[in-house]
Scaffold this motif. Structure first.
Motif, short mmCIF file in Angstrom:
data_model
loop_
_atom_site.label_atom_id
_atom_site.label_comp_id
_atom_site.label_asym_id
_atom_site.label_seq_id
_atom_site.Cartn_x
_atom_site.Cartn_y
_atom_site.Cartn_z
N LYS A 52 0.81 -1.22 0.00
CA LYS A 52 0.00 0.00 0.00
C LYS A 52 0.85 1.27 0.00
O LYS A 52 0.49 2.27 -0.61
N LYS A 53 1.95 1.23 0.76
CA LYS A 53 2.81 2.41 0.90
C LYS A 53 4.26 1.97 0.81
O LYS A 53 4.60 0.83 1.14
N LEU A 54 5.10 2.92 0.36
CA LEU A 54 6.52 2.63 0.19
C LEU A 54 7.34 3.72 0.83
O LEU A 54 7.20 4.91 0.49
N ARG A 55 8.19 3.35 1.79
CA ARG A 55 9.18 4.29 2.33
C ARG A 55 10.25 4.48 1.27
O ARG A 55 11.01 3.57 0.96
N PHE A 56 10.30 5.70 0.73
CA PHE A 56 11.15 5.96 -0.43
C PHE A 56 12.07 7.14 -0.14
O PHE A 56 11.65 8.15 0.43
N PRO A 57 13.34 7.05 -0.55
CA PRO A 57 14.30 8.12 -0.25
C PRO A 57 14.22 9.30 -1.20
O PRO A 57 14.32 9.15 -2.42
N VAL A 58 14.05 10.48 -0.63
CA VAL A 58 14.27 11.73 -1.35
C VAL A 58 15.35 12.44 -0.54
O VAL A 58 15.12 13.45 0.11
N LEU A 59 16.53 11.87 -0.59
CA LEU A 59 17.55 12.20 0.40
C LEU A 59 18.25 13.51 0.12
O LEU A 59 18.66 13.82 -1.01
N TRP A 60 18.41 14.26 1.18
CA TRP A 60 19.05 15.58 1.15
C TRP A 60 20.47 15.48 0.58
O TRP A 60 20.87 16.26 -0.28
N GLU A 61 21.25 14.52 1.09
CA GLU A 61 22.65 14.40 0.67
C GLU A 61 22.78 14.15 -0.83
O GLU A 61 23.72 14.63 -1.47
N MET A 62 21.84 13.37 -1.39
CA MET A 62 21.92 13.04 -2.81
C MET A 62 21.48 14.22 -3.68
O MET A 62 22.08 14.49 -4.72
N HIS A 63 20.43 14.93 -3.25
CA HIS A 63 19.85 15.96 -4.10
C HIS A 63 20.54 17.32 -3.96
O HIS A 63 20.52 18.11 -4.89
N GLN A 64 21.10 17.59 -2.80
CA GLN A 64 21.70 18.90 -2.58
C GLN A 64 23.08 18.76 -1.93
O GLN A 64 23.29 19.18 -0.80
N PRO A 65 24.02 18.15 -2.64
CA PRO A 65 25.35 17.96 -2.05
C PRO A 65 26.08 19.27 -1.79
O PRO A 65 26.95 19.32 -0.92
N GLN A 66 25.73 20.30 -2.53
CA GLN A 66 26.33 21.61 -2.34
C GLN A 66 25.23 22.63 -2.06
O GLN A 66 24.14 22.55 -2.63
N LEU A 67 25.53 23.59 -1.20
CA LEU A 67 24.55 24.60 -0.83
C LEU A 67 24.34 25.59 -1.98
O LEU A 67 25.27 25.91 -2.71
N ASP A 68 23.09 26.04 -2.12
CA ASP A 68 22.74 27.07 -3.11
C ASP A 68 23.08 26.66 -4.54
O ASP A 68 23.56 27.45 -5.35
N ASP A 72 18.82 18.58 -9.11
CA ASP A 72 18.44 17.74 -10.24
C ASP A 72 17.43 16.71 -9.73
O ASP A 72 17.78 15.76 -9.03
N TRP A 73 16.19 16.91 -10.09
CA TRP A 73 15.11 16.04 -9.60
C TRP A 73 14.78 14.90 -10.55
O TRP A 73 13.88 14.10 -10.28
N ARG A 74 15.46 14.79 -11.68
CA ARG A 74 14.99 13.91 -12.75
C ARG A 74 14.81 12.46 -12.32
O ARG A 74 13.76 11.85 -12.60
N TRP A 75 15.81 11.90 -11.68
CA TRP A 75 15.71 10.48 -11.30
C TRP A 75 14.57 10.27 -10.32
O TRP A 75 13.75 9.36 -10.49
N THR A 76 14.50 11.10 -9.28
CA THR A 76 13.46 10.95 -8.28
C THR A 76 12.08 11.19 -8.88
O THR A 76 11.12 10.47 -8.56
N GLU A 77 11.96 12.18 -9.74
CA GLU A 77 10.67 12.47 -10.37
C GLU A 77 10.18 11.28 -11.19
O GLU A 77 8.99 10.94 -11.16
N GLN A 78 11.08 10.65 -11.90
CA GLN A 78 10.72 9.48 -12.68
C GLN A 78 10.19 8.37 -11.79
O GLN A 78 9.16 7.74 -12.09
N GLN A 79 10.89 8.13 -10.68
CA GLN A 79 10.46 7.08 -9.75
C GLN A 79 9.10 7.40 -9.13
O GLN A 79 8.20 6.56 -9.10
#
Length: 730
Positions: A52-68, A72-79
């Motif tokens: 019914k539900k899936l614990r899925f990572p939208v992880l800070w470290e992966m998406h925003q490795p550098q400040l400001d 890049d949301w492409r991979w996560t958006e596709q999933q």
């Protein structure tokens, strides 16, 4: 009102991906990267489970490795788009056992605000996400990073621990505030390890502290930690200000679902009697030293287990709850037993009125490196509902079990009838002699496995493994069942009603086979054919064994399952004959190709022969130009049982990963045993005058995944365990 309909009371089944990006010093360990999930996400397999539900990572470290920097949301958006179309609700995890990107850490006062800003961006990009876990297990992470110094920023004191905890919890509060500005219906699914500490009477004070401290994540978020709370002064003594604590009173963020993660190791036992326990378990506090061990390994006098802990949580919070991680690193039947054990406990609690909404099959795709606590590369892989070690994610028996649960079909599996290892007397390691597995614990009354080959190395090893694993079995000799005679096979099937048959018998003398061809083909071909035919007729699973000697050695790189065979000797041709007959007759058969057995309970293997000759000063002539992939028998039988339980079929190569010549294997034995190696005579194979032709290269590789540990690891265990075995015999 108490509901009595058991099916109605069964909680929902959720799933989750182990997704930690853990930092140690300046190294990051990414679970999804290690598992190849970014390139092969296994989304169709996950959907097929029916969760019914899936614990899925939208992880800070992966998406925003550098400040400001732009995200890049492409991979996560596709999933997420895919799962949305499949009507699977996402529980988005933003930090999972991590310290955030490199521009912050768990002791940074800006951490909460930085994460809240990221949470805002996630909610803006994916407004349809309703469920969030901004920080997974903040208390546990604060322990590992602040008390134990294992994870970044590697502190070892209570002050760092409490500050890390408060910083993470403030991050959760601020993140949910930002998310709800965009999606007012967003819900907090807050996860934390659900454990308990037991102890001797002398250490009751420490156990009481631990058992109060375990609720801190929820007490703080719920605004329960005021000046009357038992731990208010605990925070104050480490320099925490009233303002920092009253923040949570002024900004309560009560979880919509209290998500509890629970493992066999979550319950602990403390004992000041250090001499009873290994040095690795010794620790302590400022007052005294004590051992800290798994409660399951001790005969604790009070009631333990997940049902007890969930009752305590319900009585404390009276809010919707879920088991958000259910996973066991063990053999396949124990994974099934653990999931069923937890499911039964949750169903019983729901019947009694507890609002327990779901249990979660955690680490659906397995996990990496937890045997090293995510601190070093190349840790062990633990399969989950799927096994990632092949070219494609492979569904295990646990996946099939979950499918049946989500489809509300049969929820029983014959192997779950036996108690799990954490319930059996053999679990006890401390406070009394180690137990020996008893046959009566092996679920008598349930269908057994029939193991053919009572006197052989392999048959005995299977019997030993089944005993250890509480799998019912019958070990049969040629007198009990002559597999060259179909009517005797029918008799034993009728007598025992097995769910599977393992053929561990056969003709094994390679050189003698050259002059004994008829018997070799009968035992290695006709016998397995008869078994395969009977198993197909009775719809029984079947496993039998082939050999690396089906290959001619011309390839010069590891052979995989799809490579063509071309045996050079009678024995190899008998195994080719076996493969053809069995798989044409019964394509559902499991055909295991393997090589060069060695094991601690076998005195007839090559290593033992080398050792005995060296000890007695006899010459050891061995080939230096034949390369093989030796196979440690305990590894072979355990993995074969797992594959059988998974209902796998076809040809599989099972050998410890690596290659070695017979000569180098002999030298390895000499070095390990401290024996003089001058008696080893490494020579070309042609000078040994074998009656049967030998291929010079039969190393087994695989296109289905290396399921056995490395050869080096296996040899180390062999020399350690074989030495212990010899000491027992003496």
């Amino acid at each position: 009102m108490v509901v009595t309909n058991k099916q109605y009371c069964q909680p929902e089944i959720w799933g989750g991906l182990e997704c930690t990006i853990n930092r140690v010093e300046n190294d990051f360990f990414d679970q999804l990267q290690e598992g190849g999930y970014y390139s092969r996400p296994a989304v169709n397999q996950i959907v097929d489970l029916g969760i019914k539900k899936l614990r899925f990572p939208v992880l800070w470290e992966m998406h925003q490795p550098q400040l400001d920097t732009p995200i890049d949301w492409r991979w996560t958006e596709q999933q997420l788009t895919f799962f949305k179309k499949k009507d699977i609700d996402i529980i988005a995890g933003l930090v999972h056992h991590g310290s955030g990107p490199t521009f912050t850490n768990l002791l940074d006062d800006q951490f909460p605000y930085l994460l809240a800003d990221f949470a805002k961006q996630v909610a803006t990009k994916f407004p349809h996400i309703r469920y969030y876990t901004p920080v997974n297990e903040p208390l546990t992470t604060a322990r590992f990073s602040g008390l134990y110094g294992i994870w970044y920023p590697h502190q070892k004191n209570d002050e760092a621990f409490v500050r890390m905890l408060l910083i993470q919890l403030k991050a959760i509060v601020l993140s949910m505030q930002e998310i709800r500005k965009i999606n007012p219906l967003a819900q907090l699914v807050q996860t934390e390890d659900l454990g308990k500490t037991y102890s001797t009477p002398l250490l009751r004070y420490q156990a009481d502290l631990e058992n109060t401290r375990r609720w801190l994540t929820y007490d703080l978020l719920c605004g329960k930690l005021d000046k009357n709370h038992m731990l208010w002064n605990y925070f104050k003594q480490f320099g925490i200000s009233d303002k920092e604590l009253t923040f949570f009173l002024d900004n309560p963020c009560v979880p919509n679902v209290f998500g509890f993660n629970h493992y066999v190791t979550s319950e602990r036992y403390l004992d000041e009697n250090l001499s009873l326990y290994p040095a690795a378990t010794h620790g302590g506090n400022e007052i005294q030293r004590y051992a800290d061990v798994e409660a399951a390994r001790v005969a604790v006098k009070e009631e333990t287990g997940i049902k007890v802990l969930l009752k305590e949580a319900w009585e404390r919070y009276h809010s919707p709850m879920a088991l958000t991680e259910v996973h066991l690193h063990c053999h396949r039947e124990e994974q099934l037993r653990w999931f069923k054990y937890v499911l039964n406990a949750c169903t019983e609690l729901r019947q009694s009125g507890v609002n327990l909404v779901a249990i979660t099959s955690w680490a659906l795709l397995g996990s990496f490196g937890w045997n090293k606590l995510l601190t070093k590369p190349n840790g062990d892989y633990e399969p989950g509902a799927f096994d990632l070690r092949g070219n494609e994610p492979r569904a295990t028996a646990l996946a099939s079990f979950i499918k049946r649960l989500t489809r509300q079909t049969a929820t029983n599996h014959h192997l779950t009838a036996a108690a799990g290892w954490w319930q059996r007397g053999t679990r006890l390691l401390y406070g009394q002699p180690q137990g020996v597995a008893r046959p009566e614990e092996a679920c008598s009354g349930t269908p057994p496995i029939l193991i053919i080959g009572k006197r052989g190395t392999l048959g005995k090893a299977f019997a030993k493994a089944c005993t250890e694993r509480a799998i019912s079995y019958k070990l049969l000799s040629r007198q009990d069942c002559d597999i060259t005679k179909p009517h005797t096979i029918e008799q034993v099937i009728e007598q025992y009603n097995p769910w599977a048959i393992i053929n561990a018998a056969g003709y094994v003398r390679v050189d003698e086979a050259e002059s004994d061809q008829e018997r070799c083909f009968s035992e290695n071909g006709l016998g397995p054919f008869n078994l395969a035919k009977a198993c197909k007729h009775h719809q029984i699973q079947f496993a039998t064994f082939s050999s690396d000697l089906v290959f001619d050695g011309e390839k010069k790189r590891p052979y995989v399952e799809s490579d063509a065979t071309n045996a050079l000797n009678v024995y190899g041709r008998s195994k080719e004959f076996c493969e053809t007959l069995v798989l044409e007759t019964n394509p559902d058969s499991l055909m295991i190709r393997t090589s060069a057995f060695f094991g601690p309970d076998d005195e007839y293997n090559f290593l033992h022969w080398v050792e005995q000759n060296l000890v007695n000063g006899r010459e050891v002539p061995v080939a230096n130009d034949i390369f093989i992939s030796p196979t440690y028998v305990p590894d072979l039988v355990h993995v074969t049982l797992d594959l059988l339980i998974d209902e796998e079929k076809g040809i599989w190569h099972l050998a410890n990963k690596g290659s070695i010549s017979w000569a180098d294997l002999a030298y390895r034995a000499a070095v390990k045993r401290g024996l003089v190696s001058t008696y080893i005579k490494a020579v070309p194979a042609r000078s040994l005058n074998y009656a049967a032709a030998r291929p010079l290269y039969t190393v087994l590789g695989t296109e289905k995944g290396h399921l056995l540990p490395s050869l080096s690891d296996a040899l180390n265990r062999y020399f350690r365990e074989q030495k212990f075995h010899a000491a027992v015999i003496d």
